[in-house]
Design an enzyme around this catalytic site. Structure first.
Site, PDB file in Angstrom:
ATOM      1  N   GLY A 106      -2.561   3.713  -3.962  1.00 23.74           N
ATOM      2  CA  GLY A 106      -3.060   4.597  -5.001  1.00 23.74           C
ATOM      3  C   GLY A 106      -4.500   5.049  -4.829  1.00 23.74           C
ATOM      4  O   GLY A 106      -5.159   4.812  -3.814  1.00 23.74           O
ATOM      5  N   ASN A 138      -3.472   2.674   7.276  1.00 24.03           N
ATOM      6  CA  ASN A 138      -2.555   3.083   6.213  1.00 24.03           C
ATOM      7  C   ASN A 138      -3.359   3.412   4.967  1.00 24.03           C
ATOM      8  O   ASN A 138      -3.604   2.552   4.129  1.00 24.03           O
ATOM      9  CB  ASN A 138      -1.541   1.974   5.905  1.00 24.03           C
ATOM     10  CG  ASN A 138      -0.597   2.369   4.787  1.00 24.03           C
ATOM     11  OD1 ASN A 138      -0.424   3.554   4.495  1.00 24.03           O
ATOM     12  ND2 ASN A 138       0.003   1.388   4.142  1.00 24.03           N
ATOM     13  N   HIS A 193      -6.712  -1.761   9.232  1.00 24.05           N
ATOM     14  CA  HIS A 193      -6.119  -3.077   8.998  1.00 24.05           C
ATOM     15  C   HIS A 193      -6.323  -3.980  10.214  1.00 24.05           C
ATOM     16  O   HIS A 193      -5.493  -4.002  11.128  1.00 24.05           O
ATOM     17  CB  HIS A 193      -4.629  -2.932   8.687  1.00 24.05           C
ATOM     18  CG  HIS A 193      -4.374  -2.420   7.306  1.00 24.05           C
ATOM     19  ND1 HIS A 193      -4.204  -3.260   6.232  1.00 24.05           N
ATOM     20  CD2 HIS A 193      -4.296  -1.173   6.825  1.00 24.05           C
ATOM     21  CE1 HIS A 193      -4.008  -2.542   5.136  1.00 24.05           C
ATOM     22  NE2 HIS A 193      -4.072  -1.263   5.472  1.00 24.05           N
ATOM     23  N   CYS A 228      -9.280  -1.729   3.494  1.00 22.18           N
ATOM     24  CA  CYS A 228      -8.463  -0.620   2.993  1.00 22.18           C
ATOM     25  C   CYS A 228      -8.897  -0.220   1.576  1.00 22.18           C
ATOM     26  O   CYS A 228      -9.994   0.296   1.404  1.00 22.18           O
ATOM     27  CB  CYS A 228      -6.987  -1.006   3.063  1.00 22.18           C
ATOM     28  SG  CYS A 228      -5.854   0.359   2.751  1.00 22.18           S
ATOM     29  N   SER A 272       0.815  -1.214   0.000  1.00 18.94           N
ATOM     30  CA  SER A 272       0.000   0.000   0.000  1.00 18.94           C
ATOM     31  C   SER A 272       0.849   1.264   0.000  1.00 18.94           C
ATOM     32  O   SER A 272       0.332   2.358  -0.237  1.00 18.94           O
ATOM     33  CB  SER A 272      -0.940   0.015   1.212  1.00 18.94           C
ATOM     34  OG  SER A 272      -1.877  -1.041   1.138  1.00 18.94           O
ATOM     35  N   GLU A 289      -5.862  -6.992  10.447  1.00 20.74           N
ATOM     36  CA  GLU A 289      -4.891  -8.083  10.455  1.00 20.74           C
ATOM     37  C   GLU A 289      -3.498  -7.635  10.874  1.00 20.74           C
ATOM     38  O   GLU A 289      -2.585  -8.448  10.999  1.00 20.74           O
ATOM     39  CB  GLU A 289      -4.801  -8.690   9.050  1.00 20.74           C
ATOM     40  CG  GLU A 289      -3.821  -7.998   8.101  1.00 20.74           C
ATOM     41  CD  GLU A 289      -4.155  -6.551   7.761  1.00 20.74           C
ATOM     42  OE1 GLU A 289      -3.227  -5.790   7.425  1.00 20.74           O
ATOM     43  OE2 GLU A 289      -5.339  -6.165   7.819  1.00 20.74           O
TER      44      GLU A 289
END
Length: 395
Positions: A258, A327, A369, A285, A58, A371
């Site tokens: 992106g 993120n 996230h 995400c 990412s 995970e």
């Protein structure tokens, strides 16, 4: 423009410059690959997990600033990699310890970056840099290293920084995606198992999940496998007909880099699945943003995004607050939601949307996230919800 060498930089190490598009220039020490790269400069506030950060796809086309001052003290190792390579454009840190001390370490961070062709700069005031990015927003930048072949000057670094087009409008999911479909069978990591002995999930795997790889982190796939999923990972641009021909029990939409809006191939495929099948869908995400776009919502570029492992997120139904890893530089526009898309989670930092669910079918997504290895496990339950949706759909 010439820079007077400080005592820190006056050494055998090559110099490096970090230039922002606004004309700000930092001088420091080069480590990692002796090359010059451009990208969007962002900051990450995580205290640990730097290897998971640098291997997260990412961060493609981004120069990552770590706000914690000591980075590299535990080295790197194969088990903490979230992908097969490094996609970030550069790494910015305050201090690179010379001593690496960890029984799992196999390579120092500087050698690790050099192996993967990523430049780094140390010895700069990362607090000052972070304040600039918070006040002005994420900026285009250039990490220029001495001996890379480029003219080593502030003027050249600023020129290269201004020449970077920025991430808005940039489709990077197809850049970092796998090139061939493959099966993922490795389960969750456990301390004490050697790196050359993967944690293969050999137990019963009754659920077949197809995961679109827009830049998938390995621990996402591990957590699906650990919960009894036979995971087939497919490239980002795989036609929806090929996905449905695999007869999945559920579809997962991965994280990735992106701008989500140019990913028309992904939006089209997800929309077909949402509108024409009853397959449970779960996105994380970039997958969260793509599911929103496929449902009729819009996305927007954030000022400096969310990058860190201490972000409080509230579940609007239970009012419970989870500390999450984040993120992302884009978010779903709250003013654009269609009637069948409901907000489930919000950020307590800025109120931005963190979770969504469809009211007309089994499909939900999360911006952070759940995970993430460097962060806590407060939201691992989202994977359990996905498995529950699959069981209901199969019943």
């Amino acid at each position: 423009m010439e820079f007077p060498l400080s005592k820190l930089v006056a050494s055998a190490h090559p110099r490096a410059l970090l230039a922002l598009a606004d004309g700000t220039v930092f001088e420091g020490i080069s480590f990692g690959a002796p090359t010059t790269k451009v990208g969007e400069v962002v900051f990450n506030t995580s205290l640990t997990g730097y290897q998971e950060i640098v291997t997260d796809p990412s961060y493609c086309r981004q120069i990552v600033t770590l706000t914690y001052p000591h980075i590299g003290n535990v080295g790197t190792n194969p088990q903490d990699e979230e992908s097969a390579g490094l996609h970030l454009s550069g790494l910015v840190i305050k201090d690179l310890p010379e001593l690496v001390s960890n029984f799992r370490s196999t390579m120092p961070l500087a050698d690790y970056l050099k192996k993967h062709g990523v430049p780094g700069i140390s010895g700069i005031d990362t607090r000052k840099l972070t304040r600039i990015l918070r006040e002005k927003g994420a900026q285009n930048g250039c990490l220029l290293t001495e001996g890379s072949g480029e003219t080593f000057s502030a003027e050249r670094a600023i020129e290269l920084a201004k020449g970077f087009p920025g991430l808005a409008g940039m489709d990077l999911a197809k850049v970092v995606s796998c090139t061939e479909a493959h099966e993922w069978v490795e389960g969750e990591w456990a301390l004490g198992v050697a790196a050359e002995e993967p944690h293969f999930q050999t137990g019963e795997r009754p659920h077949h999940v197809v995961a679109f790889d827009y830049g998938a982190k390995r621990n996402i796939l591990r957590m699906l496998a650990q919960r009894g999923c036979r995971v087939t990972v497919v490239p980002a641009q795989t036609p929806v007909e090929k996905v449905l021909a695999l007869n999945p029990d559920g579809v997962f939409l991965s994280n990735g880099p992106g701008d989500p809006e140019p990913c028309d191939y992904a939006i089209s495929a997800i929309k077909h699945i949402l509108d024409n099948t009853k397959l449970p869908v779960f996105g994380i995400c970039l997958g969260h943003q793509l599911m929103a776009l496929a449902s009729g919502a819009k996305t927007l570029k954030m000022k400096f995004g969310h990058h860190g492992a201490n972000h409080p997120v509230q579940d609007l139904k239970t009012k419970r607050v989870a500390i999450t890893s984040q993120n992302h530089g884009f978010a779903v526009d709250a003013d654009s939601l269609p009637a069948n898309l409901r907000v489930t989670h919000v950020s307590l930092f800025d109120g931005s949307i963190q979770g969504l669910e469809r009211t007309d079918r089994a499909a939900f997504c999360f911006q952070g996230h759940p995970e993430a290895s460097p962060g806590p496990h407060d939201l691992a339950e989202l994977f359990d919800r996905f498995i529950s949706d699959i069981k209901v759909a199969k019943a």
